[in-house]
Design an enzyme around this catalytic site. Structure first.
Site, PDB file in Angstrom:
ATOM      1  N   ASP A   6      -5.153   9.153  10.423  1.00 22.33           N
ATOM      2  CA  ASP A   6      -3.747   8.722  10.893  1.00 22.33           C
ATOM      3  C   ASP A   6      -3.487   9.241  12.366  1.00 22.33           C
ATOM      4  O   ASP A   6      -3.596  10.513  12.571  1.00 22.33           O
ATOM      5  CB  ASP A   6      -2.869   9.341   9.905  1.00 22.33           C
ATOM      6  CG  ASP A   6      -2.983   8.326   8.758  1.00 22.33           C
ATOM      7  OD1 ASP A   6      -3.077   7.225   8.822  1.00 22.33           O
ATOM      8  OD2 ASP A   6      -3.080   8.885   7.447  1.00 22.33           O
ATOM      9  N   GLU A  35       0.834  -1.056  -0.246  1.00 19.04           N
ATOM     10  CA  GLU A  35      -0.119   0.070   0.108  1.00 19.04           C
ATOM     11  C   GLU A  35       0.959   1.289   0.129  1.00 19.04           C
ATOM     12  O   GLU A  35       1.581   1.210   0.841  1.00 19.04           O
ATOM     13  CB  GLU A  35      -0.730   0.157   1.214  1.00 19.04           C
ATOM     14  CG  GLU A  35      -1.898  -0.937   1.386  1.00 19.04           C
ATOM     15  CD  GLU A  35      -2.515  -0.548   2.796  1.00 19.04           C
ATOM     16  OE1 GLU A  35      -2.427   0.655   3.600  1.00 19.04           O
ATOM     17  OE2 GLU A  35      -3.422  -1.766   3.211  1.00 19.04           O
TER      18      GLU A  35
END
Ligand SMILES: Cc1ncc(COP(=O)(O)O)c(C=O)c1O
Lengths: 259, 405
Positions: A59, A48
């Site tokens: 995040d 990824e």
């Protein structure tokens, strides 16, 4: 190359697939490419590549700092596509993971076209739910790309079924409620979530992400999931110890999955 | 009736958030719809607005200002007189009451200058909720007094050290907290933006501004106003005063965005007039972004307008041509700020001074077009006490070393 290749290979070897995340452009575009290649050589089955974004709400601090640094270094969307192109010949499928606005700005169909041309397998969309994804559903069909949506412990059974029906390649189970980041213990909610997803997913593989940082944890997760997704721990390893540390951690994670 | 049941205003709005938040947004939407149909909730909300916040706010016939300007009757909707000094108290009381109803004990909020943080801390103190406020580290330093206010009210203030360390990053951090603690936490978003149901819900909590102003104007003048003007940051005070007037096709609606140093300089916060379509903080709207869709930092002398996007209903009203949006520069706003101080003895929030400056700009053309003196309602969304440091520096009040007073 569809991500199903990676899951089939791992399944044939009687183990879960190792999915490794690194942002493009970190610490620079060239070094980011070298890092992804090192990760592939050390045993990840699926890559990824993160598209750095100014407002990464999913995040935690590790990935935030890395992507901030990438942006400060001037990384552009085309550099992310270039990164895909540079690593997509190395034998494992490559996905981009991106927040939605950069894709929309690039043009959804144009992005799908260029991602396919770069040899990319598809896209993971952490802030795009299938309900809002009409354009992406059409573009991913037109350019034969995998599309990976997320499910979470708070998803209802109806939403899990709906989301799974729109995924191609695998479905991404965010196993803890929270942002990305390595954790000392893996989530107890994860096995429950995976069994709920499996009930809806049929043969579609289920990858579990958020928190894994060691071979032992990978083994735990690999016992019930088809894919073990590792991000923050790999980014930390690269940030703190460069390629040698990245290789060591990747090998450790992979050996945790080897029967 | 917009939005549709998934929160779309035409192509705008919707939900661009992690799946992990969808259940919480659905829960919020369900509770909010039920609450708005429940006389017990709406009655308690009205009671708090009246007895605690001090609404309805006055519609003040600003005769001195009107005489000075000439050629228009300017009415000021005095949201500056509400408890905590701005329209924002309406939104926080509504959401805090809803939080109680949902059985949650903790609210989190983002704040730029600290206005919404102070309002949230106030509502949390009043309704006995735990309150955590995320504030960009840069802003905690610029607005130390508001940090002290929030702490005094019992809130915890967390400086945000990621990204540009300002409002947009505080929103990111609040969203991260919410994803992690969604079971017992409500995100008390401060403006009519974000994922569905926030834009509609916040509008409904602040729409009393327009409902009151419409009735007050009819009572005072016998007719509807010719125009309504408001400043637009995220868009809550503007949608609050616009909403009741949207069906009145003859009432012109003006939204004034922060033009900063001027649109042409790139240093502004005018998302509609100087931005483009995109997705930020959970909804599709207009935003300031570069060619790659990375958010561009906004600039304004007014902290409350210093936000790189705008609520989706404004994007829709703009595209429909129902409301007109124009930028107002820092300098224009500060001129209007000084004018209102001197003519009426009212120190407005610098945000609200943008609305006044814009109204003064459009009045001549409006008079021309109508052939009579227009009646214009300006939403005075807040008071300017919080802005005295900025105003003092802008007007050089601290330079001379002498005591002012
Ligand atoms: C007095 C005042 N007016 C306006 C605003 C701008 O917000 P909105 O556009 O949501 O009304 C703020 C924000 O802090 C404010 O404090």
């Amino acid at each position: 190359m569809s991500v199903s290749v990676a899951f089939e290979k791992a399944r044939a070897e009687g183990r879960a697939a190792l999915v490794g995340y690194l942002p493009a452009g970190f610490p620079s575009v060239a070094e980011g490419i070298a890092a992804v290649k090192a990760m592939i050589e050390s045993g990840v089955d699926l890559v990824e590549i993160g598209l750095p974004y100014s407002d990464p709400v999913m995040d935690g601090p590790v990935i935030q700092r890395a992507t901030e640094q990438a942006l400060a270094g001037g990384v552009r969307t085309r550099d992310v596509l270039h990164t895909v192109e540079a690593v997509s010949g190395a034998g494992v499928p490559v996905l981009i993971m991106s927040y939605w606005n950069p894709i929309e700005k690039y043009g959804v169909d144009a992005f799908a076209r260029d991602l396919a041309a770069a040899g990319g397998a598809g896209l993971i969309t952490p802030d795009l739910i299938p309900d809002e994804a009409q354009e992406w559903l059409a573009a991913s069909d037109a350019h034969k790309l995998d599309r990976i949506f997320l499910v979470s412990p708070s998803s209802t059974d109806e939403r899990i079924a709906m989301t799974v029906a729109h995924c191609r390649g695998f479905v991404y189970a965010t196993a803890v409620m929270g942002v990305t980041g390595a954790r000392d213990s893996t989530s107890s909610a994860a096995p429950t979530l995976v069994s709920r997803v499996k009930a809806a997913a049929g043969s579609l593989p289920v990858g579990v992400g958020l928190g894994v940082r060691s071979g032992a944890q990978a083994a735990e997760v690999g016992a019930y999931a088809d894919g073990v997704i590792v991000g923050s721990a790999l980014v930390s390893a690269l940030a703190d110890g460069g390629l040698p540390a990245l290789r060591t951690l990747t090998q450790d994670l992979r050996s945790g999955l080897t029967p | 009736m917009l939005p549709d049941d998934r929160g779309h205003f035409g192509p705008y709005g919707g939900r661009f958030v992690p799946e992990a938040l969808i259940a919480a947004l659905d829960e919020l939407d369900a509770h909010y719809r039920k609450a708005m149909a429940d006389p017990e909730f709406t009655g308690e909300f009205e009671r708090m607005l009246r007895d605690y916040a001090g609404t309805p706010s006055l519609l003040y016939d600003a005769t001195h200002l009107s005489a000075h300007v000439g050629g228009a009757r300017i009415l000021l909707k005095r949201e500056d007189l509400n408890h905590t000094g701005a329209h924002k108290v309406r939104n926080v009381l509504g959401q805090a009451l809803l939080t109680k109803r949902m059985g949650k004990g903790r609210v989190i909020a983002e704040t730029g200058a600290g206005q919404h943080g102070v309002a949230s801390a106030t509502a949390a103190a009043y309704l006995d909720l735990e309150c955590v406020v995320y504030m960009g580290e840069v802003d905690t330093k610029r607005q130390a007094l508001n940090v002290a206010r929030m702490k005094m009210l019992g809130a915890t203030v967390i400086p945000v050290t990621t990204g540009s360390r300002t409002l947009k990053d505080a929103i990111n951090e609040a969203l991260r907290d919410w994803v992690t603690n969604v079971d017992d936490t409500h995100y008390l978003l401060g403006t009519a933006a974000g994922p569905h149901p926030f834009p509609a819900m916040v509008r409904d909590f602040v729409r009393g501004i327009g409902v009151e102003a419409r009735a007050q104007c009819l009572a005072l003048t016998g007719t509807l106003p010719d125009a309504v003007a408001a400043c637009v940051g995220g868009g809550s005070n503007a949608i609050g005063i616009f909403h009741a007037f949207v069906p009145d096709a003859d009432v012109r609606l003006y939204g004034f965005e922060a033009g900063g140093d001027g649109i042409e300089t790139g240093k502004h916060a005018a998302s509609i007039t100087g931005g483009s379509h995109g997705v930020l903080h959970g909804s599709r709207s207009y935003l300031l972004q570069d060619d790659d869709g990375q958010t561009i930092e906004s600039h304004s002398i007014s902290a409350g307008l210093d936000y790189p996007s705008v609520g989706p209903e404004h994007a829709w009203l703009h595209d429909q041509g129902r409301a007109r949006y124009q930028p107002v520069t820092d300098a224009e706003a500060m001129d209007a700020f000084a004018l209102l101080c001197r003519t009426e003895g009212i120190i407005p929030a610098i945000e609200s001074a943008h609305a006044l400056a814009g109204a003064l700009r459009v009045i001549p053309a409006l008079r021309e077009e109508l052939g009579h003196e227009p009646t214009v309602i300006v939403n005075l969304s807040g008071r300017g006490d919080k802005d005295m440091h900025t105003a003092g520096e802008y007007f050089g009040l601290f330079d001379s070393g002498e005591v002012i007073g």
